[in-house]
Design a protein around this motif. Structure first.
Motif, short mmCIF file in Angstrom:
data_model
loop_
_atom_site.label_atom_id
_atom_site.label_comp_id
_atom_site.label_asym_id
_atom_site.label_seq_id
_atom_site.Cartn_x
_atom_site.Cartn_y
_atom_site.Cartn_z
N SER A 174 2.39 60.32 -16.59
CA SER A 174 2.73 59.06 -15.90
C SER A 174 1.83 57.91 -16.34
N PHE A 175 0.79 58.20 -17.14
CA PHE A 175 -0.18 57.20 -17.57
C PHE A 175 -0.82 56.51 -16.36
N TYR A 176 -1.04 57.29 -15.34
CA TYR A 176 -1.65 56.78 -14.11
C TYR A 176 -2.96 56.04 -14.41
N GLY A 177 -3.06 54.82 -13.88
CA GLY A 177 -4.27 54.03 -14.06
C GLY A 177 -4.40 53.37 -15.41
N ARG A 178 -3.34 53.42 -16.23
CA ARG A 178 -3.38 52.80 -17.55
C ARG A 178 -2.25 51.78 -17.68
N GLU B 121 1.43 52.73 -17.02
CA GLU B 121 1.61 53.51 -15.80
C GLU B 121 3.06 53.42 -15.29
N ASP B 122 3.58 54.56 -14.88
CA ASP B 122 4.87 54.65 -14.21
C ASP B 122 4.72 55.69 -13.11
N LEU B 123 4.82 55.28 -11.87
CA LEU B 123 4.56 56.17 -10.74
C LEU B 123 5.77 57.00 -10.33
N GLY C 198 3.95 60.08 -9.88
CA GLY C 198 4.08 60.69 -11.20
C GLY C 198 5.18 61.71 -11.33
N ASP D 196 -3.16 63.36 -16.39
CA ASP D 196 -3.27 62.13 -15.61
C ASP D 196 -4.71 61.91 -15.18
#
Length: 366
Positions: free
Chosen positions: A268-272, A275-277, A290, A329
Motif C-alpha cells: 500500500s506504500f503506507y506513509g510514502r 500511499e493507497d489505503l 491497505g 508496509d
C-alpha cells in the motif's frame, strides 16, 4: 497351481498400492515438501476438484471449492435490448467531458478488458492511482472496484462517468448529448416509454452490457469439463502448488478464483508518496488499511500488469512477491490512518525457481 501363479502379482500390486498410498498421504498434507512424481500427481488429480488434495488454508480463509462458472439467469428480452444500448454506450466517447474517452478506453477487448497500463489515464491525461481491472468476471463479482465501493454494476458504471480524473462527466453535461442522439432516444423510449434519457438510464444500459461479458475460453475451463489431462506436467505441478504449499487457494478459490474478500499484501506504500489505503477509504475501519479486494484470476494472463497499482508487469513478478511473503508496509503512524495490519494468509513460501515457474505456468492456463 493358478493361485500360486497369482500370488506374486498380488504381492506386487499390494506393494505398489502401499507405496502409492504413502505418496498420496504425503501429498495431501498441504504443508508437505516438494511436488509428488508425475504419475502420483496425476493419480491425485484424476477425479473432480472435490477429490483433489486439501487446500492449504490459514487464519481467516474462506474457501469454496473450484468449479465451473455458474450459469447466470437468462436475460429477458428487455434486458437484452438494454444491453445492446449499453454495448454502444460502452464505446461512446460522448459520455465523457472531453468527448474523447469511452469506457472501452480502459477496458479494451484486445487487452483483456483492461488497458495494459500500470495505472489508467483519464480526463486531460490525468493519471489515476489504480490499475484498471479486467471486466471478464464483472457479472459475478460483488462488491466492485479494488476497494469495494460499489455494490452493483449500475453503481459501478456511474463512478468513471462522474470521476474528475476519469471521464469527468456530469448529468448536466452528458444528458443533453445523449438526448440529442435520435438512436438513444428511440431505443430508450421503446424500453421505458419516456422521452428524456438520464445518466441513470445510461448506467443501467452499460451495466446490462457488462453482464453479457464472459471470461475467454481457456485451458482451465477445459479442466473443469475434461479433467487435468489437458494440463502439461509443469502446469499440473503448478496447480498442486497453488492448492497446497503456495497457499494461493486460501484467497483465490471458487469458480471465480476469488474469495471476494479484502487482503493486505504489504504494497500500500503506507506513509510514502504513493500511499493507497485501499478499503479503509470506504469503511474507515482501521482493520481495512491497505486491504484490496481479491481479483478473479480468470483470464489473468491477458490483463497485465498486476496488483491494485499495476506494480508488477509479469506473473513471475507476482509469484515472487508471494514467495517472499508479500511487501513491507511501514509500521509508523502517519496522519489519521493507523498502520496496516499484516495479513495472516501472507507468509514466506520458500518455493524453488522451478516451483515458481510451475506456478506461473499454471496461472497462464486460467
Amino acid at each position: 497351481m493358478s493361485g500360486f501363479r497369482l500370488l506374486p502379482r498380488i504381492v506386487l500390486t499390494l506393494a505398489i498400492l502401499a507405496v502409492g498410498g504413502s505418496v498420496v498421504g504425503r501429498a495431501q498434507q498441504a504443508g508437505g515438501e516438494g511436488v509428488p512424481a508425475v504419475g502420483a500427481l496425476r493419480a491425485l488429480y484424476a477425479g473432480g476438484p472435490a477429490t483433489w488434495p486439501r487446500p492449504r488454508l490459514g487464519e481467516g480463509a474462506r474457501f469454496t471449492e473450484f468449479g465451473p462458472l455458474p450459469r447466470l439467469p437468462e436475460a429477458s428480452p428487455r434486458e437484452q435490448a438494454l444491453a445492446e444500448i449499453g454495448r454502444r454506450m460502452f464505446d461512446d466517447p460522448a459520455l465523457s467531458r472531453s468527448g474523447q474517452i469511452a469506457c472501452a478506453s480502459c477496458h479494451s477487448p484486445e487487452l483483456g478488458l483492461a488497458d495494459g497500463l500500470r495505472t489508467a489515464f483519464g480526463h486531460d491525461r490525468q493519471r489515476g492511482r489504480r490499475n484498471a481491472q479486467s471486466l471478464y468476471a464483472a457479472a459475478w463479482m460483488t462488491p466492485l472496484f479494488w476497494d469495494g465501493r460499489a455494490a452493483t454494476l449500475e453503481e459501478q458504471a456511474l463512478h468513471p462517468l462522474l470521476d474528475g480524473k476519469e471521464m469527468a462527466g456530469s448529468a448536466r453535461l452528458i444528458e443533453p448529448r445523449i438526448n440529442r442522439d435520435k438512436g438513444y432516444r428511440a431505443a430508450f423510449r421503446e424500453l421505458n416509454g419516456h422521452r428524456r434519457v438520464t445518466l441513470q438510464d445510461a448506467a443501467a444500459a452499460i451495466a446490462a452490457f457488462e453482464r453479457t461479458l464472459r471470461p475467454p475460453r481457456s485451458r482451465w475451463s477445459r479442466v473443469m469439463e475434461r479433467g487435468v489431462s489437458v494440463l502439461t506436467d509443469q502446469e499440473l505441478a503448478g496447480l498442486h502448488l497453488f492448492r497446497t504449499r503456495a497457499g494461493c487457494a486460501a484467497c483465490h478459490n471458487g469458480p471465480l478464483l476469488s474469495d471476494g474478500q479484502f487482503h493486505n499484501l504489504g504494497i500500500s506504500f503506507y506513509g510514502r508518496s504513493r500511499e493507497d489505503l485501499g478499503r479503509y477509504e470506504v469503511t474507515r475501519d482501521p482493520a481495512d488499511v491497505g486491504r484490496f479486494r481479491t481479483p478473479s484470476l480468470l483470464g489473468v494472463s491477458r490483463s497485465a500488469p498486476y496488483m491494485h497499482n499495476g506494480l508488477f508487469p509479469t506473473l513471475e513478478n507476482v509469484v515472487a512477491l508471494y514467495n517472499g511473503g508479500g511487501g513491507r508496509d511501514r509500521a509508523r503512524r502517519m496522519g489519521e490512518a493507523p498502520a496496516p495490519i499484516p495479513d495472516p494468509l501472507v507468509s514466506k513460501l520458500g518455493l524453488t525457481r522451478d516451483e515458481q515457474a510451475a506456478l506461473a505456468a499454471f496461472l497462464r492456463t486460467l
